[in-house]
Design a protein around this motif. Structure first.
Motif, mmCIF file in Angstrom:
data_model
loop_
_atom_site.group_PDB
_atom_site.id
_atom_site.type_symbol
_atom_site.label_atom_id
_atom_site.label_comp_id
_atom_site.label_asym_id
_atom_site.label_seq_id
_atom_site.Cartn_x
_atom_site.Cartn_y
_atom_site.Cartn_z
ATOM 1 N N GLY A 112 -25.988 11.033 -23.142
ATOM 2 C CA GLY A 112 -27.384 10.615 -23.213
ATOM 3 C C GLY A 112 -28.277 11.757 -23.661
ATOM 4 O O GLY A 112 -27.814 12.874 -23.915
ATOM 5 N N THR A 113 -29.576 11.454 -23.770
ATOM 6 C CA THR A 113 -30.517 12.477 -24.208
ATOM 7 C C THR A 113 -31.759 12.449 -23.333
ATOM 8 O O THR A 113 -31.994 11.478 -22.605
ATOM 9 C CB THR A 113 -30.975 12.223 -25.669
ATOM 10 N N GLY A 114 -32.537 13.523 -23.402
ATOM 11 C CA GLY A 114 -33.828 13.591 -22.712
ATOM 12 C C GLY A 114 -33.685 13.517 -21.213
ATOM 13 O O GLY A 114 -32.772 14.102 -20.627
ATOM 14 N N ALA A 115 -34.588 12.767 -20.586
ATOM 15 C CA ALA A 115 -34.629 12.696 -19.125
ATOM 16 C C ALA A 115 -33.401 11.986 -18.569
ATOM 17 O O ALA A 115 -32.981 12.243 -17.444
ATOM 18 C CB ALA A 115 -35.898 11.975 -18.679
ATOM 19 N N ALA A 116 -32.831 11.091 -19.379
ATOM 20 C CA ALA A 116 -31.689 10.309 -18.902
ATOM 21 C C ALA A 116 -30.366 11.052 -19.097
ATOM 22 O O ALA A 116 -29.300 10.505 -18.859
ATOM 23 C CB ALA A 116 -31.641 8.975 -19.643
ATOM 24 N N GLN A 117 -30.454 12.299 -19.531
ATOM 25 C CA GLN A 117 -29.226 13.021 -19.831
ATOM 26 C C GLN A 117 -28.418 13.319 -18.563
ATOM 27 O O GLN A 117 -28.967 13.705 -17.540
ATOM 28 C CB GLN A 117 -29.549 14.334 -20.539
ATOM 29 N N VAL A 118 -27.121 13.105 -18.678
ATOM 30 C CA VAL A 118 -26.214 13.360 -17.564
ATOM 31 C C VAL A 118 -25.200 14.395 -18.007
ATOM 32 O O VAL A 118 -24.661 14.309 -19.115
ATOM 33 C CB VAL A 118 -25.477 12.059 -17.156
ATOM 34 N N GLN A 119 -24.959 15.377 -17.146
ATOM 35 C CA GLN A 119 -23.944 16.358 -17.492
ATOM 36 C C GLN A 119 -22.656 16.009 -16.761
ATOM 37 O O GLN A 119 -22.601 15.999 -15.532
ATOM 38 C CB GLN A 119 -24.395 17.765 -17.115
ATOM 39 N N ALA A 120 -21.610 15.722 -17.511
ATOM 40 C CA ALA A 120 -20.335 15.342 -16.903
ATOM 41 C C ALA A 120 -19.484 16.570 -16.621
ATOM 42 O O ALA A 120 -18.805 16.641 -15.602
ATOM 43 C CB ALA A 120 -19.586 14.383 -17.816
ATOM 44 N N LEU A 121 -19.513 17.536 -17.520
ATOM 45 C CA LEU A 121 -18.692 18.734 -17.353
ATOM 46 C C LEU A 121 -19.559 19.957 -17.576
ATOM 47 O O LEU A 121 -20.406 19.985 -18.463
ATOM 48 C CB LEU A 121 -17.535 18.736 -18.365
ATOM 49 N N ASP A 122 -19.332 20.996 -16.749
ATOM 50 C CA ASP A 122 -20.138 22.200 -16.869
ATOM 51 C C ASP A 122 -19.228 23.416 -17.006
ATOM 52 O O ASP A 122 -18.573 23.831 -16.049
ATOM 53 C CB ASP A 122 -21.043 22.332 -15.644
ATOM 54 N N ASN A 123 -19.171 23.966 -18.208
ATOM 55 C CA ASN A 123 -18.507 25.238 -18.452
ATOM 56 C C ASN A 123 -17.098 25.293 -17.847
ATOM 57 O O ASN A 123 -16.781 26.168 -17.054
ATOM 58 C CB ASN A 123 -19.385 26.365 -17.890
ATOM 59 N N VAL A 124 -16.280 24.353 -18.235
ATOM 60 C CA VAL A 124 -14.908 24.308 -17.734
ATOM 61 C C VAL A 124 -14.009 25.143 -18.639
ATOM 62 O O VAL A 124 -14.007 24.959 -19.858
ATOM 63 C CB VAL A 124 -14.381 22.849 -17.679
ATOM 64 N N SER A 125 -13.287 26.076 -18.055
ATOM 65 C CA SER A 125 -12.318 26.869 -18.816
ATOM 66 C C SER A 125 -10.974 26.779 -18.114
ATOM 67 O O SER A 125 -10.903 26.843 -16.883
ATOM 68 C CB SER A 125 -12.752 28.337 -18.903
ATOM 69 N N LEU A 126 -9.926 26.646 -18.905
ATOM 70 C CA LEU A 126 -8.614 26.375 -18.319
ATOM 71 C C LEU A 126 -7.546 26.669 -19.365
ATOM 72 O O LEU A 126 -7.691 26.283 -20.523
ATOM 73 C CB LEU A 126 -8.569 24.886 -17.949
ATOM 74 N N ASP A 127 -6.498 27.392 -18.957
ATOM 75 C CA ASP A 127 -5.340 27.560 -19.837
ATOM 76 C C ASP A 127 -4.179 26.787 -19.242
ATOM 77 O O ASP A 127 -3.933 26.876 -18.039
ATOM 78 C CB ASP A 127 -4.941 29.039 -19.934
ATOM 79 N N VAL A 128 -3.474 26.039 -20.077
ATOM 80 C CA VAL A 128 -2.329 25.293 -19.577
ATOM 81 C C VAL A 128 -1.088 25.812 -20.295
ATOM 82 O O VAL A 128 -1.054 25.878 -21.526
ATOM 83 C CB VAL A 128 -2.495 23.776 -19.841
ATOM 84 N N ARG A 129 -0.088 26.184 -19.520
ATOM 85 C CA ARG A 129 1.147 26.707 -20.109
ATOM 86 C C ARG A 129 1.948 25.575 -20.736
ATOM 87 O O ARG A 129 1.903 24.432 -20.260
ATOM 88 C CB ARG A 129 2.011 27.387 -19.038
ATOM 89 N N SER A 130 2.690 25.909 -21.745
ATOM 90 C CA SER A 130 3.568 24.909 -22.352
ATOM 91 C C SER A 130 4.622 24.493 -21.334
ATOM 92 O O SER A 130 5.243 25.331 -20.690
ATOM 93 C CB SER A 130 4.232 25.525 -23.589
ATOM 94 N N GLY A 131 4.808 23.211 -21.197
ATOM 95 C CA GLY A 131 5.800 22.710 -20.249
ATOM 96 C C GLY A 131 5.307 22.627 -18.821
ATOM 97 O O GLY A 131 6.048 22.248 -17.917
ATOM 98 N N GLU A 132 4.049 22.947 -18.617
ATOM 99 C CA GLU A 132 3.499 22.907 -17.271
ATOM 100 C C GLU A 132 3.118 21.487 -16.862
ATOM 101 O O GLU A 132 2.772 20.664 -17.694
ATOM 102 C CB GLU A 132 2.247 23.796 -17.201
ATOM 103 N N PHE A 133 3.225 21.230 -15.563
ATOM 104 C CA PHE A 133 2.736 19.967 -15.009
ATOM 105 C C PHE A 133 1.455 20.279 -14.250
ATOM 106 O O PHE A 133 1.484 20.840 -13.169
ATOM 107 C CB PHE A 133 3.774 19.353 -14.070
ATOM 108 N N LEU A 134 0.316 19.953 -14.855
ATOM 109 C CA LEU A 134 -0.975 20.303 -14.280
ATOM 110 C C LEU A 134 -1.676 19.056 -13.754
ATOM 111 O O LEU A 134 -1.787 18.066 -14.466
ATOM 112 C CB LEU A 134 -1.856 20.958 -15.345
ATOM 113 N N CYS A 135 -2.116 19.127 -12.509
ATOM 114 C CA CYS A 135 -2.851 17.989 -11.960
ATOM 115 C C CYS A 135 -4.341 18.298 -11.905
ATOM 116 O O CYS A 135 -4.735 19.357 -11.422
ATOM 117 C CB CYS A 135 -2.353 17.654 -10.555
#
Lengths: 253, 362
Positions: A20-43
């Motif tokens: 959305g935009t303006g006053a109705a804007q919703v932030q779903a994710l905030d500055n998420v950083s993550l490394d996932v290894r190959s073959g990893e099972f990440l929950c």
């Protein structure tokens, strides 16, 4: 984990997502950083509104981040949904075949590959059944086979067992673990069930809600195969739940 | 790197299928039996009746309805409400119909009428389909003409004839023009609703599998929209058939015999038996086409696990009550899976006995 390749399968760097935009804007994710290894099972674990499905959509390339980057280094992603989301006009085999057809694989090869994938999820001989002729658990296994037909290096699973009864769920955890081990695929598994996350994951990423941030990362050092009712699983689950409750509790004021 | 992993994995998978259960987990030793047992218990059981039984069940209500109709007709004639030269009985009408079957004129007229219908309908399908797809795809077009299509659909096609006759005189083109205008809006609407109501989840699934643009339409949108498109096609046929009959009554092209022209001629000659015979012909064509559409619709629904007949949910519920232990899944699934008949919905007359389709066309 013995056969882990040292490389990173997926790098999420400073990702935010606004809707959305303006006053109705919703932030779903905030500055998420993550490394996932190959073959990893990440929950990915979190309460409602933590943006886990949004994050999964970004990884699967169904959506683009507002800021930040999602880098899969050219790896293919496959997706599995909570509803088996099989195409109801196709048979089980036909559903598994669609990704192969989309990749332009020839008919004879497709047939062989479909049989192979259905055997992998222990549904050999069920190719001609239609989705409505299968149970919920079987539909999810067809859905799993279809996700593998995309030859995905990264398998995104959005609460795939959320709608199943406990016994079926338990058995599908075993199946998924077996297939994950045999194929070496990287799994990103979204759930709101703490025990399920502990049962399956190498690591658990706990997300806070509104907006979604990485609250804490738990390493799961429990030998496989695990049982969902084992004391080790229960102990870690209790710790994670306590932390999750803290996060949820902050929204009550 | 990625391709390395891919190849590696698929060889591993192959190994698995040739020798399942060879890995080290304890779960592997337990699973197949438990899982297989659960599968066996979980598979919904389907009940089916023998073919002859089903054919009889489908046929007898139709035969019964026909007999009742003929009986009522005969009773009205016997009552002396109108003299028989105005309202002949079913026996003389059917006899006249039978004797016409042996004449070359009848077949000429029938073929011309059917060719007109097919030509107009085919063009309407193409035009309606293209317009429907375009409106469903482009928001500007939808805003511009979306509501016009529905208004056009509600306009009685007869009102187009004065214009058509001015434009094309008393010609085949005038009839074709009105047939297309009658049918195309319904077909376009079927396409638009079909595309609009494609479940977003299925679109997500298609996109997650790598389908984009045309391939997304080919593998997901088109098949998902098919039931609604079929409903539009069926309604479009009804409109085009009505328009054609109106057209054949009004636009009589000299030297071109047709069913409508025959009907009009019979009226002018006060040949009531002839009028009835023509109407029986029109009715039969309607029945045949309706049966074809219903068969297509029934097959479509059976493949997708929706009920084969509209009232089977009711019957399943009754079965459950009388036996008290009948498979609960079937009744629930039927009730949940069968959508209520919306605008232009087909299949509410799946049993065919109530003749809703035929009534709509006459």
């Amino acid at each position: 984990m013995t056969a882990v390749l040292p490389d990173t399968a997926l790098r999420i760097d400073g990702v935010s997502r606004f809707f959305g935009t303006g006053a109705a804007q919703v932030q779903a994710l905030d500055n998420v950083s993550l490394d996932v290894r190959s073959g990893e099972f990440l929950c990915l674990l979190g309460a409602s509104g933590c943006g886990k499905s949004t994050l999964l959509g970004l990884i699967a390339g169904l959506d683009a981040p507002s800021t930040g980057t999602v880098d899969t280094a050219g790896r293919r992603t496959g997706m599995m949904f909570q509803d088996s989301a099989l195409l109801p006009w196709l048979t089980a085999g036909g559903n598994v075949e669609v990704p192969l057809r989309l990749r332009g694989i020839r008919r004879a090869e497709r047939r062989a590959r479909v049989d192979e994938l259905l055997s992998m999820v222990r549904l050999a001989g069920m190719a001609d059944r239609r989705p409505h002729e299968l149970s919920g658990g079987m539909r999810q296994r067809v859905s799993l086979a279809r996700a593998f037909a995309q030859e995905a290096d990264i398998l995104c699973m959005d609460e795939p067992f959320g709608a199943l009864d406990a016994m079926t769920r338990d058995l599908l955890h075993d199946e998924l673990e077996r297939i994950w081990r045999q194929t070496g695929v990287t799994v990103i598994f979204v759930t709101h069930d703490v025990r399920e996350a502990v049962r399956l994951g190498d690591r658990i990423v706990l997300l806070s809600s509104r907006p979604g941030r990485v609250a804490e990362v738990f390493d799961v050092d429990i030998d496989r195969p695990r049982r969902i009712d084992s004391t080790q699983v229960a102990e870690l689950a209790t710790r994670v739940t306590t932390r999750l409750r803290e996060e949820v509790g902050r929204h009550g004021h | 790197m990625a391709t390395d992993i891919g190849i590696n994995r698929s060889s591993l998978t192959k190994g698995d299928t040739s020798a399942p259960g060879d890995t080290r987990t304890a779960a592997d030793d337990l699973d197949p039996g438990v899982l297989a047992g659960l599968d066996a218990l979980d598979i919904p059981t389907a009940q089916s009746r023998p073919l002859a039984g089903r054919a009889w069940a489908a046929a007898w209500p139709k035969i019964g309805a026909l007999v009742v109709f003929l009986l009522v007709w005969q009773l009205v004639v016997w009552s002396g409400w109108k003299p028989t030269y105005v309202l002949p009985g079913p026996v003389s009408a059917l006899r006249e119909f039978g004797s016409r079957l042996g004449t070359g004129h009848f077949w000429d007229a029938l073929v011309r009428t059917i060719v007109r219908a097919l030509k107009g309908y085919a063009l309407a399908v193409v035009i309606g389909g293209v317009v429907g797809l375009a409106v469903a795809r482009f928001t500007v077009l939808r805003t511009a003409i979306g509501s016009f299509i529905t208004s056009l659909q509600t306009m009685p096609s007869v009102v187009w004839f004065p214009l058509a006759i001015l434009l094309f005189k008393l010609s085949e083109s005038a009839i074709l023009f009105v047939v297309i205008l009658g049918a195309a809006p319904s077909i376009a609407n079927g396409v638009i609703y079909g595309v609009d109501y494609v479940p977003p989840l299925l679109v997500r699934v298609g996109r997650s599998m790598g389908a984009r643009g045309f391939s997304l339409y080919r593998y997901v949108v088109a098949p998902a929209a098919l039931p609604s498109v079929l409903a539009g096609l069926k309604q479009g046929w009804a409109f085009s058939w009505r328009s054609l009959m109106a057209g054949e009554l009004l636009v009589i092209v000299p030297g071109h015999p047709s069913i409508g022209a025959d009907l009009q001629n019979s009226r002018e000659l006060l040949d009531a038996v002839g009028v009835m015979a023509s109407m029986i012909t029109i009715f039969f064509i309607g029945v045949v086409v309706d049966a074809a559409f219903n068969a297509a619709d029934r097959q479509l629904r059976a493949r997708r696990g929706l009920v084969a007949e509209g009232n089977s949910a009711v019957r399943a519920a009754q079965r459950g009550r009388s036996r008290n232990t009948a498979a609960p899944g079937s009744a629930e699934a039927t009730a949940a899976g069968y959508p209520p008949a919306g605008p232009g919905a087909i299949g509410h007359d799946g049993g065919g006995a109530n003749g809703g389709g035929e009534a709509g066309q006459s």
